[in-house]
Design a protein around this motif. Structure first.
Motif, PDB file in Angstrom:
ATOM      1  N   MET A 183      50.240  56.581  42.456  1.00 55.99           N
ATOM      2  CA  MET A 183      50.396  56.280  41.053  1.00 55.99           C
ATOM      3  C   MET A 183      51.860  56.270  40.648  1.00 55.99           C
ATOM      4  SD  MET A 183      47.240  57.938  38.981  1.00 55.99           S
ATOM      5  CE  MET A 183      46.520  59.215  39.984  1.00 55.99           C
ATOM      6  N   ALA A 184      52.685  56.983  41.368  1.00 58.82           N
ATOM      7  CA  ALA A 184      54.102  57.019  41.037  1.00 58.82           C
ATOM      8  C   ALA A 184      54.732  55.640  41.187  1.00 58.82           C
ATOM      9  CB  ALA A 184      54.826  58.031  41.909  1.00 58.82           C
ATOM     10  N   ALA A 185      54.324  54.911  42.210  1.00 62.71           N
ATOM     11  CA  ALA A 185      54.877  53.569  42.413  1.00 62.71           C
ATOM     12  C   ALA A 185      54.525  52.659  41.240  1.00 62.71           C
ATOM     13  CB  ALA A 185      54.362  52.983  43.721  1.00 62.71           C
ATOM     14  N   LEU A 212      43.307  53.429  42.370  1.00 64.24           N
ATOM     15  CA  LEU A 212      44.046  54.017  41.250  1.00 64.24           C
ATOM     16  C   LEU A 212      43.126  54.343  40.080  1.00 64.24           C
ATOM     17  CD1 LEU A 212      47.270  51.821  41.297  1.00 64.24           C
ATOM     18  CD2 LEU A 212      47.008  54.176  42.087  1.00 64.24           C
ATOM     19  N   VAL A 213      42.192  53.450  39.774  1.00 69.32           N
ATOM     20  CA  VAL A 213      41.236  53.698  38.692  1.00 69.32           C
ATOM     21  C   VAL A 213      40.379  54.918  39.018  1.00 69.32           C
ATOM     22  CG1 VAL A 213      39.187  52.778  37.525  1.00 69.32           C
ATOM     23  CG2 VAL A 213      41.210  51.349  37.805  1.00 69.32           C
ATOM     24  N   SER A 214      39.923  55.002  40.256  1.00 67.84           N
ATOM     25  CA  SER A 214      39.109  56.135  40.679  1.00 67.84           C
ATOM     26  C   SER A 214      39.889  57.437  40.552  1.00 67.84           C
ATOM     27  CB  SER A 214      38.659  55.931  42.123  1.00 67.84           C
ATOM     28  OG  SER A 214      37.884  57.031  42.561  1.00 67.84           O
ATOM     29  N   ALA A 215      41.143  57.426  40.957  1.00 68.01           N
ATOM     30  CA  ALA A 215      41.978  58.628  40.859  1.00 68.01           C
ATOM     31  C   ALA A 215      42.178  59.039  39.399  1.00 68.01           C
ATOM     32  CB  ALA A 215      43.312  58.393  41.536  1.00 68.01           C
ATOM     33  N   GLU A 216      42.346  58.049  38.527  1.00 67.90           N
ATOM     34  CA  GLU A 216      42.507  58.360  37.102  1.00 67.90           C
ATOM     35  C   GLU A 216      41.239  58.974  36.530  1.00 67.90           C
ATOM     36  OE1 GLU A 216      43.820  54.847  35.075  1.00 67.90           O
ATOM     37  OE2 GLU A 216      45.639  54.712  36.275  1.00 67.90           O
ATOM     38  N   SER A 235      40.829  62.726  34.932  1.00 68.60           N
ATOM     39  CA  SER A 235      40.380  62.962  33.554  1.00 68.60           C
ATOM     40  C   SER A 235      39.128  63.815  33.508  1.00 68.60           C
ATOM     41  CB  SER A 235      40.143  61.636  32.826  1.00 68.60           C
ATOM     42  OG  SER A 235      39.046  60.948  33.384  1.00 68.60           O
ATOM     43  N   ALA A 236      38.351  63.845  34.590  1.00 68.04           N
ATOM     44  CA  ALA A 236      37.138  64.638  34.642  1.00 68.04           C
ATOM     45  C   ALA A 236      37.430  66.096  34.988  1.00 68.04           C
ATOM     46  CB  ALA A 236      36.167  64.061  35.666  1.00 68.04           C
ATOM     47  N   ALA A 237      38.598  66.362  35.517  1.00 62.26           N
ATOM     48  CA  ALA A 237      38.934  67.725  35.946  1.00 62.26           C
ATOM     49  C   ALA A 237      39.324  68.621  34.803  1.00 62.26           C
ATOM     50  CB  ALA A 237      40.078  67.688  36.950  1.00 62.26           C
TER      51      ALA A 237
END
Length: 50
Positions: free
Chosen positions: A1-3, A40-44, A48-50
């Motif tokens: 995500m940093a990139a 990336l969407v999955s990671a976001e 947000s669920a955490a």
């Protein structure tokens, strides 16, 4: 995500992953911009669920 936050395109990220021979999450050998976006969407969503 940093990139992505630095403005790197999805295609450039996919090219880098392919150049480094990084397998996809399902063991695939080739990254595509759409695959990078899905990760990336999955990671976001996970963040947000955490």
């Amino acid at each position: 995500m940093a990139a992505r936050s630095r403005g790197v395109t999805l295609a450039a990220i996919a090219d880098e992953l392919n150049a480094d021979a990084v397998p996809t999450a399902r063991g695939g050998a080739k990254w595509y911009p759409s695959t990078v976006k899905a990760v990336l969407v999955s990671a976001e969503l996970d963040a947000s669920a955490a």
